[in-house]
Design an enzyme around this catalytic site. Structure first.
Site, short mmCIF file in Angstrom:
data_model
loop_
_atom_site.label_atom_id
_atom_site.label_comp_id
_atom_site.label_asym_id
_atom_site.label_seq_id
_atom_site.Cartn_x
_atom_site.Cartn_y
_atom_site.Cartn_z
N LYS A 20 32.57 84.03 35.88
CA LYS A 20 32.67 84.32 37.32
C LYS A 20 32.80 85.83 37.58
O LYS A 20 32.09 86.36 38.42
CB LYS A 20 33.91 83.64 37.94
CG LYS A 20 33.89 82.15 37.96
CD LYS A 20 35.12 81.59 38.64
CE LYS A 20 36.44 81.99 38.04
NZ LYS A 20 36.75 81.44 36.72
N ARG A 74 44.71 75.90 29.86
CA ARG A 74 44.17 76.52 31.08
C ARG A 74 42.99 75.72 31.61
O ARG A 74 42.83 75.57 32.84
CB ARG A 74 43.76 77.97 30.79
CG ARG A 74 44.97 78.89 30.68
CD ARG A 74 44.71 80.22 30.01
NE ARG A 74 43.63 81.00 30.58
CZ ARG A 74 43.09 82.05 29.96
NH1 ARG A 74 43.53 82.44 28.78
NH2 ARG A 74 42.13 82.72 30.53
N ARG A 127 42.11 78.45 44.53
CA ARG A 127 42.39 77.69 43.31
C ARG A 127 42.89 76.29 43.60
O ARG A 127 42.97 75.47 42.69
CB ARG A 127 43.44 78.42 42.46
CG ARG A 127 42.93 79.69 41.84
CD ARG A 127 44.02 80.34 40.99
NE ARG A 127 43.66 81.67 40.60
CZ ARG A 127 43.16 82.00 39.43
NH1 ARG A 127 42.94 81.08 38.53
NH2 ARG A 127 42.87 83.25 39.15
N ARG A 178 36.34 87.04 23.94
CA ARG A 178 36.87 88.02 24.89
C ARG A 178 38.23 88.52 24.41
O ARG A 178 38.54 89.71 24.51
CB ARG A 178 36.98 87.37 26.27
CG ARG A 178 37.50 88.28 27.36
CD ARG A 178 37.47 87.60 28.71
NE ARG A 178 38.58 86.66 28.87
CZ ARG A 178 38.71 85.83 29.89
NH1 ARG A 178 37.81 85.79 30.85
NH2 ARG A 178 39.75 85.01 29.97
#
Length: 194
Positions: A14, A146, A89, A128
């Site tokens: 995103k 998550r 969210r 990452r």
């Protein structure tokens, strides 16, 4: 003015795509993570309020987050549009965002969800983590947690906008430029319809 929500699980790309889209279309890119860091760093009234919740291990209330969004929009004035990255969210946040936009006779035009399989998300986030040094990006159990939180708490936002015929999904795996072209095709279609 166009209002887009770029949506997807952690590690779906995103942030990367939002930056590219903002640059191409002259959109204001609003990342709630960046907003929080700015307000807290500036020690603004909203930043101090957010800090008080964070220090207690509590979620920052939606009205504080919406206040930060309003402040960011006021700072930047008129733009071609806004791309929301990492917000809303929850369905409650989506409703609060809709109410905020209605105040200026505006609305979300489209939510675009990036679909990426869990296995690829885990691989991306670990990769990452190797470059960013973020500990939470190196632990597969934390990453899986998550993803589960996203599915339970955030995924319903898609259904909320889908019920208003404002949500669609594109493939978020593969080549970054191909994903970008797919996103551009959607945005070009939406702007033609406006």
């Amino acid at each position: 003015m166009i209002n887009l929500v770029l949506f997807g699980p952690p590690g779906s790309g995103k942030g990367t795509q939002a930056k590219k889209l903002a640059e191409k279309y002259g959109l204001l890119h609003i990342s709630t993570g960046d907003l929080f860091r700015k307000e807290i760093g500036d020690k603004s009234e909203l930043g101090l309020l957010a800090t008080s919740y964070i220090q207690k291990g509590e979620l920052v209330p939606d009205e504080v987050t919406i206040g930060m969004l309003k402040a960011a929009l006021a700072r930047h004035g008129s733009t071609f549009g806004v791309i929301y990255d990492g917000f809303p969210r929850t369905v409650d946040q989506a409703k609060a965002l809709d109410e905020m936009l209605e105040e200026s006779e505006d609305e979300i035009d489209v939510l675009i969800s990036l679909k990426v399989e869990d296995k690829e998300i885990i691989e991306r986030i670990i990769k990452r983590g190797e470059s960013s040094g973020r500990a939470d990006d190196k632990d597969e159990a934390i990453i899986q947690s998550r993803i589960e939180v996203y599915k339970k708490e955030t995924q319903p936002v898609y259904a909320y906008y889908d019920a208003h015929d404002k949500a669609l999904t594109i493939k978020g795996s593969g080549d970054i430029d191909e994903i970008f072209e797919s996103l551009c095709a959607v945005i070009d279609q939406v702007t033609v319809e406006e």
